[in-house]
Design a protein around this motif. Structure first.
Motif, mmCIF file in Angstrom:
data_model
loop_
_atom_site.group_PDB
_atom_site.id
_atom_site.type_symbol
_atom_site.label_atom_id
_atom_site.label_comp_id
_atom_site.label_asym_id
_atom_site.label_seq_id
_atom_site.Cartn_x
_atom_site.Cartn_y
_atom_site.Cartn_z
ATOM 1 N N ARG A 1 -2.894 2.497 1.939
ATOM 2 C CA ARG A 1 -2.120 3.523 0.873
ATOM 3 C C ARG A 1 -1.691 4.643 1.976
ATOM 4 O O ARG A 1 -2.150 4.779 3.082
ATOM 5 N N THR A 2 -0.828 5.498 1.527
ATOM 6 C CA THR A 2 -0.456 6.731 2.076
ATOM 7 C C THR A 2 -0.789 7.796 1.139
ATOM 8 O O THR A 2 -0.846 7.933 0.001
ATOM 9 N N LYS B 1 -0.812 12.620 1.540
ATOM 10 C CA LYS B 1 0.070 13.598 1.967
ATOM 11 C C LYS B 1 -0.928 14.814 2.144
ATOM 12 O O LYS B 1 -1.593 15.312 1.331
ATOM 13 N N ASP C 1 2.668 12.749 6.287
ATOM 14 C CA ASP C 1 2.198 11.757 5.360
ATOM 15 C C ASP C 1 1.032 10.997 6.382
ATOM 16 O O ASP C 1 1.317 10.740 7.486
ATOM 17 N N PHE D 1 -0.939 7.232 6.746
ATOM 18 C CA PHE D 1 -1.310 5.923 6.432
ATOM 19 C C PHE D 1 -2.716 5.718 6.627
ATOM 20 O O PHE D 1 -3.181 5.932 7.426
ATOM 21 N N LYS E 1 6.461 5.398 -0.698
ATOM 22 C CA LYS E 1 5.573 5.001 0.066
ATOM 23 C C LYS E 1 4.576 4.176 -0.758
ATOM 24 O O LYS E 1 4.495 4.246 -2.152
ATOM 25 N N THR F 1 1.136 3.636 -2.768
ATOM 26 C CA THR F 1 0.158 4.345 -3.415
ATOM 27 C C THR F 1 -0.445 3.757 -4.422
ATOM 28 O O THR F 1 -0.524 4.510 -5.498
#
Length: 180
Positions: A105-106, A108, A124, A126, A161, A163
């Motif tokens: 997932r990403t 921030k 961001d 990863f 993204k 998530t």
């Protein structure tokens, strides 16, 4: 008893604002970066603003685990943050921490003014499934000195993204001035 007070020779002068002592290079500007004092100094958001619980947290082994059940609709629906530190104009800073997620997932990382109107730095990030990642992000303070800056890690839904729901472990936070 009644009396009279007289004042004369009063002068109103403009003076310089008191100077703020610059932060020391190499000093961690974050409070409780290892979570040894629980969540003291940290702000935690685990709801979507609509009363829906999106995550729970557990402090463990020098860090914090966010058990994200639902990433919500906005990146800040699940967030760890801290504010109240000074970032000086023209100085370079480095944020470091370690992070692991049970799913790819990403997340921030962001640094802003405490009202979230001015962006100072971040990215961001990863995360591969079950791999510990050591994050190191450097930025140059582009704005005037801010005495109430904010750092955040958003783990909610980031537009465009991946998530998914997952457990995210965050440890060993530091934010240091590295140059002037």
């Amino acid at each position: 008893q009644q009396h009279r007070i007289c004042m004369d020779d009063i002068v109103l002068e403009k003076i310089k604002a008191p100077e703020i002592k610059p932060e020391e290079t190499g000093k961690n500007l974050l409070t409780n970066g290892d979570f040894s004092d629980g969540t003291s100094g940290w702000g935690i958001n685990t709801n979507d603003g609509q009363g829906g619980q999106t995550a729970t947290t557990v402090v463990t082994h020098g860090g914090i685990v966010f058990q994200v059940k639902n990433p919500g609709e906005k990146d800040w629906d699940v967030q760890l943050n801290q504010h109240g530190f000074t970032l000086e104009k023209g100085c370079k800073y480095r944020v470091k921490f370690k992070v692991t997620s049970t799913k790819a997932r990403t997340i921030k990382l962001g640094l802003m003014d405490n009202n979230c109107n001015k962006w100072y730095g971040g990215e961001d990030i990863f995360l591969a499934e079950a791999e510990e990642k050591e994050v190191s992000c450097e930025f140059l303070m582009p704005e005037d000195t801010d005495n109430d800056s904010k750092m955040f890690i958003s783990m909610g839904k980031i537009s465009g993204k991946n998530t998914p729901a997952s457990d995210i472990t965050l440890t060993n936070f530091s934010l240091e001035k590295i140059t002037e």
